[in-house]
Design a protein around this motif. Sequence first.
Motif, PDB file in Angstrom:
ATOM      1  N   TYR A 699       0.844  -1.192   0.000  1.00  0.00           N
ATOM      2  CA  TYR A 699       0.000   0.000   0.000  1.00  0.00           C
ATOM      3  C   TYR A 699       0.876   1.237   0.000  1.00  0.00           C
ATOM      4  CZ  TYR A 699       0.962   0.220   5.023  1.00  0.00           C
ATOM      5  OH  TYR A 699       1.568   0.272   6.248  1.00  0.00           O
ATOM      6  N   PHE A 700       0.243   2.409  -0.324  1.00  0.00           N
ATOM      7  CA  PHE A 700       0.893   3.717  -0.299  1.00  0.00           C
ATOM      8  C   PHE A 700      -0.114   4.719   0.286  1.00  0.00           C
ATOM      9  CE2 PHE A 700       1.756   7.910  -2.049  1.00  0.00           C
ATOM     10  CZ  PHE A 700       3.123   8.040  -1.857  1.00  0.00           C
ATOM     11  N   TYR A 701       0.287   5.359   1.417  1.00  0.00           N
ATOM     12  CA  TYR A 701      -0.634   6.276   2.097  1.00  0.00           C
ATOM     13  C   TYR A 701       0.142   7.495   2.553  1.00  0.00           C
ATOM     14  CZ  TYR A 701      -3.400   8.335   5.867  1.00  0.00           C
ATOM     15  OH  TYR A 701      -4.055   9.221   6.678  1.00  0.00           O
ATOM     16  N   VAL A 702      -0.467   8.715   2.334  1.00  0.00           N
ATOM     17  CA  VAL A 702       0.152   9.971   2.756  1.00  0.00           C
ATOM     18  C   VAL A 702      -0.833  10.716   3.662  1.00  0.00           C
ATOM     19  CG1 VAL A 702       1.150  12.151   2.022  1.00  0.00           C
ATOM     20  CG2 VAL A 702       1.446  10.116   0.593  1.00  0.00           C
ATOM     21  N   PRO A 703      -0.453  11.027   4.920  1.00  0.00           N
ATOM     22  CA  PRO A 703      -1.345  11.789   5.814  1.00  0.00           C
ATOM     23  C   PRO A 703      -1.629  13.182   5.235  1.00  0.00           C
ATOM     24  CG  PRO A 703       0.493  10.815   7.018  1.00  0.00           C
ATOM     25  CD  PRO A 703       0.803  10.660   5.569  1.00  0.00           C
ATOM     26  N   SER A 726      11.769  -0.329  -4.910  1.00  0.00           N
ATOM     27  CA  SER A 726      13.075  -0.329  -5.553  1.00  0.00           C
ATOM     28  C   SER A 726      13.566   1.087  -5.857  1.00  0.00           C
ATOM     29  CB  SER A 726      13.041  -1.156  -6.845  1.00  0.00           C
ATOM     30  OG  SER A 726      12.081  -0.629  -7.743  1.00  0.00           O
ATOM     31  N   ARG A 727      12.611   2.028  -6.024  1.00  0.00           N
ATOM     32  CA  ARG A 727      12.950   3.432  -6.263  1.00  0.00           C
ATOM     33  C   ARG A 727      12.033   4.296  -5.430  1.00  0.00           C
ATOM     34  NH1 ARG A 727      12.670   4.852 -12.414  1.00  0.00           N
ATOM     35  NH2 ARG A 727      12.803   6.900 -11.417  1.00  0.00           N
ATOM     36  N   TYR A 728      12.604   5.421  -4.885  1.00  0.00           N
ATOM     37  CA  TYR A 728      11.790   6.264  -4.016  1.00  0.00           C
ATOM     38  C   TYR A 728      12.352   7.669  -3.990  1.00  0.00           C
ATOM     39  CZ  TYR A 728       9.854   8.216   0.322  1.00  0.00           C
ATOM     40  OH  TYR A 728       9.255   9.027   1.254  1.00  0.00           O
ATOM     41  N   SER A 729      11.446   8.726  -4.115  1.00  0.00           N
ATOM     42  CA  SER A 729      11.823  10.130  -3.992  1.00  0.00           C
ATOM     43  C   SER A 729      10.623  10.895  -3.427  1.00  0.00           C
ATOM     44  CB  SER A 729      12.210  10.713  -5.351  1.00  0.00           C
ATOM     45  OG  SER A 729      12.467  12.100  -5.231  1.00  0.00           O
ATOM     46  N   SER A 769       7.573  10.142  -5.974  1.00  0.00           N
ATOM     47  CA  SER A 769       7.695   9.148  -7.048  1.00  0.00           C
ATOM     48  C   SER A 769       8.302   7.892  -6.447  1.00  0.00           C
ATOM     49  CB  SER A 769       8.575   9.695  -8.169  1.00  0.00           C
ATOM     50  OG  SER A 769       9.896   9.919  -7.705  1.00  0.00           O
ATOM     51  N   TYR A 770       7.717   6.724  -6.780  1.00  0.00           N
ATOM     52  CA  TYR A 770       8.193   5.470  -6.217  1.00  0.00           C
ATOM     53  C   TYR A 770       7.892   4.354  -7.197  1.00  0.00           C
ATOM     54  CZ  TYR A 770       3.267   4.903  -4.967  1.00  0.00           C
ATOM     55  OH  TYR A 770       1.894   4.800  -5.021  1.00  0.00           O
ATOM     56  N   LYS A 780       2.914  10.651  -7.543  1.00  0.00           N
ATOM     57  CA  LYS A 780       1.727  11.172  -6.864  1.00  0.00           C
ATOM     58  C   LYS A 780       2.046  12.530  -6.269  1.00  0.00           C
ATOM     59  CE  LYS A 780      -0.654   6.833  -5.837  1.00  0.00           C
ATOM     60  NZ  LYS A 780      -1.330   6.037  -4.800  1.00  0.00           N
ATOM     61  N   LYS A 781       0.949  13.400  -6.202  1.00  0.00           N
ATOM     62  CA  LYS A 781       1.078  14.734  -5.638  1.00  0.00           C
ATOM     63  C   LYS A 781      -0.090  14.997  -4.698  1.00  0.00           C
ATOM     64  CE  LYS A 781       3.175  16.559  -9.888  1.00  0.00           C
ATOM     65  NZ  LYS A 781       3.063  17.611 -10.935  1.00  0.00           N
ATOM     66  N   GLY A 782       0.122  15.975  -3.790  1.00  0.00           N
ATOM     67  CA  GLY A 782      -0.950  16.331  -2.875  1.00  0.00           C
ATOM     68  C   GLY A 782      -0.525  17.480  -1.987  1.00  0.00           C
TER      69      GLY A 782
END
Length: 788
Positions: A699-703, A726-729, A769-770, A780-782
């Motif tokens: 999963y991917f979650y951003v408060p 494997s990739r994350y920014s 970005s991941y 993703k943006k927010g």
Amino acid sequence: MTIPFLLFTSVICRSQTVGCIEQNSRITYSQPGVGLTYINTISETQNYFTGAYNLPGDTGIILTKTSYDLPVFSKKFRSTERELSAANIILIPPDSSILVNSASYATGHYYLSRFSKTGNLLWAKKYNLLAPAMSVDRGNQTNYTTVYHNNGIYIMVNFVSPIPNQPFFRCVARLDLWGNIVWSKCIYSPIDNYSFLANPPIFKNDTLLVLANMHYFSGAGPADSTGIIVTNLNTINGNIFSSYMVKTLPHPFAKGITAYNSIVDTLRNICVVGVTAIAGTNGLSVTTAIPFSLTLPESGSQPTGRFYSYNYAQTRLAPPSKISFSMNKMRESVFLLTDAFKNISYLLELKENIKIKNTQFFSMFNTLESAVFLTESGNKILGHNFTTGGIRKFEYLRINKNYIPRSLSCLTRDTTIFQENILPLTKDTFAWPHEINGLLTQTPFSLTEIPFTNSEDIICREVSICDTVKIKGPIKFCLPNDTATFTIHKNSQCLRKTEFIADPNAIQLLQQINDTIIKVKFLKPYNGYIKVQFKDCVLADSILIEVTRPAESLSLGNDVYICPGKSVTLRPNSRFKTYRWQDASTADSLLANTPGQYSIQVTDSCDNTFMDTIYVQPSISILNINFSPSICQFDSAYIFLNSAFTNYHWTPFSPGIIQNNILKIFPETTTLYTIIGNSPEGCELTDTLLVKVKNCPIYFYVPNSFTPNNDGKNDQFKPLISGPVSRYSFKVYNRLGENVFSTSDLQKGWAGQLKGKEQDSGVFIWVCSYQFSNDKPILKKGTVLLIR
């Protein structure tokens, strides 16, 4: 008036004496009715005497062998030849056989015979020139000579014609071991103003060197033109390589030189001995001889020489009537100078070819012939013959170089009469005008053994038997007491002097008293041997000594810790003579298994006593590790290490990174880890932890908000991601578009600050970005609300 008397020698050498038994002796051999003329050549322990005898109707050779002056055999061989001259002898090393050479001035032949080491005749041959009416030169017995070298026999003979104005022939030949001629060469000059005295040849780099003396007669040439001619020949075929002449420069006494013997020393120099003379009315007069020494350097530079004179007014000695020479290869020379009118002979010994070593003299009776031989170990053998009561006798003297006779006045007495002087020499070119090959011829001659007895009369003898030597003394020493005394014990019949041998960097010889007491000084601590021996003798003894300094202190070191289940080795800082621990053990170390107080008492090599105590304390450190007990599959496990410990490692091994005392590892399945580290006390401690790996959903979650007020709750803003990333920014921007936070580490989040300054409450924009393993990249943006 000073009568100059010159000997010339060169460089010579010495071999080790076998055994430690030797003697000084003086012995007379005689046989009634036989005119015996002994000339001798001597090995180190065995003596061979030979000579020719001439009685009415009876001519031949006598051969005698002794060992340590005791007779081995005496043999007499009768010949059909006439008037044999005095004979010489050499040894052939391969089988210890004997060669005897002689000549007859009546027949003009040169004779050579070979005997076995027991004196049995093997063959006998005579040699002459093919040209008629030639005779062996009667000028001197050294006008014929023989040597052995590399399985060959080499002879040198001078032949002279009785017809005036005929040349002297200087003939050289190589023979096989059965006397057959391999090659022969005669060299000569066609005028009668030359005399070529034969000298034993020498060998250098397997080249044959022949020395000839050139003399002028009848005033045909200037006296100072006489000299020594050195000719180099090929040993295989006798061809001449080169020749040169050595002669004297103008000098008040020395007007020319006559070589009698030569040798190649251990330094490859050519060494020559002989006499020179003062000028007479007709050239040189050899009756007024002057002894001298001569060295021809290996480098090819100019020769060097010395002559030796004595004061006639003080000594009342006339010029010697006979001079004999001998050399060995250790640069030693000896000259026997005989005054037949006063029945006195002098021994002049040289070292390093030129320096006077000592001079001795002794009395002789009606001397007719005399000879001297210097062995390779430096012992002197003297011989002379005389007639008394109608009987020809031969007297033999052996003087050992290793000790001085105690009370044998019948041997020699020390004296000092000679002075050393510079002899100016020069080297010049020379070429033989004529040379002829194959001129020498050979034929057998007859020798028949007949009964013979030879009586021996021991005038005096002193035997030295050195079969025991001991050195005694203390073996342990303590500086600064730096001197000691040792005693030497040898049997009473031993007349040799002892030699002291020790490391000169550690031990200095202060005094050696009466050959029985040695006083030394120690220069530094030392563990090794002091040795005593007899020079040139295998017999020796040694003593092992230990020289130490007193210890400066004792220390067991600082107090130490003992680790659980371990032990500690306690050891003093230096080596001592004795040890005693608190438990009465006496080893140089102690194994401590439990905490407590330990003590030791020691003594050093100087018997000084020291004590010390040490405390062994238990380790108090504990390895306390916090960690994440469970992680999702493909996530990292974080283990928080104790910063007081060092040298961390773990099992089972898996790749990991330690940074800021945090161990980051990557278990793929649930794993029980053992963490190992070194405590501040040096103990290796362990802890175990179980890291559970769960199969978590992806999963991917951003408060949408966070409160960075350091209350430990919701203080950082970051995405929550589960799965194999494997990739994350992740980046955060304010409303002005300014980047306030950026990371590629999943564990890091934004704390609401920009360059260390807290940001005000408000809305911020995030961009992430991941990419999960085996999936497409996602962007993703927010927005997020920062609440203060």
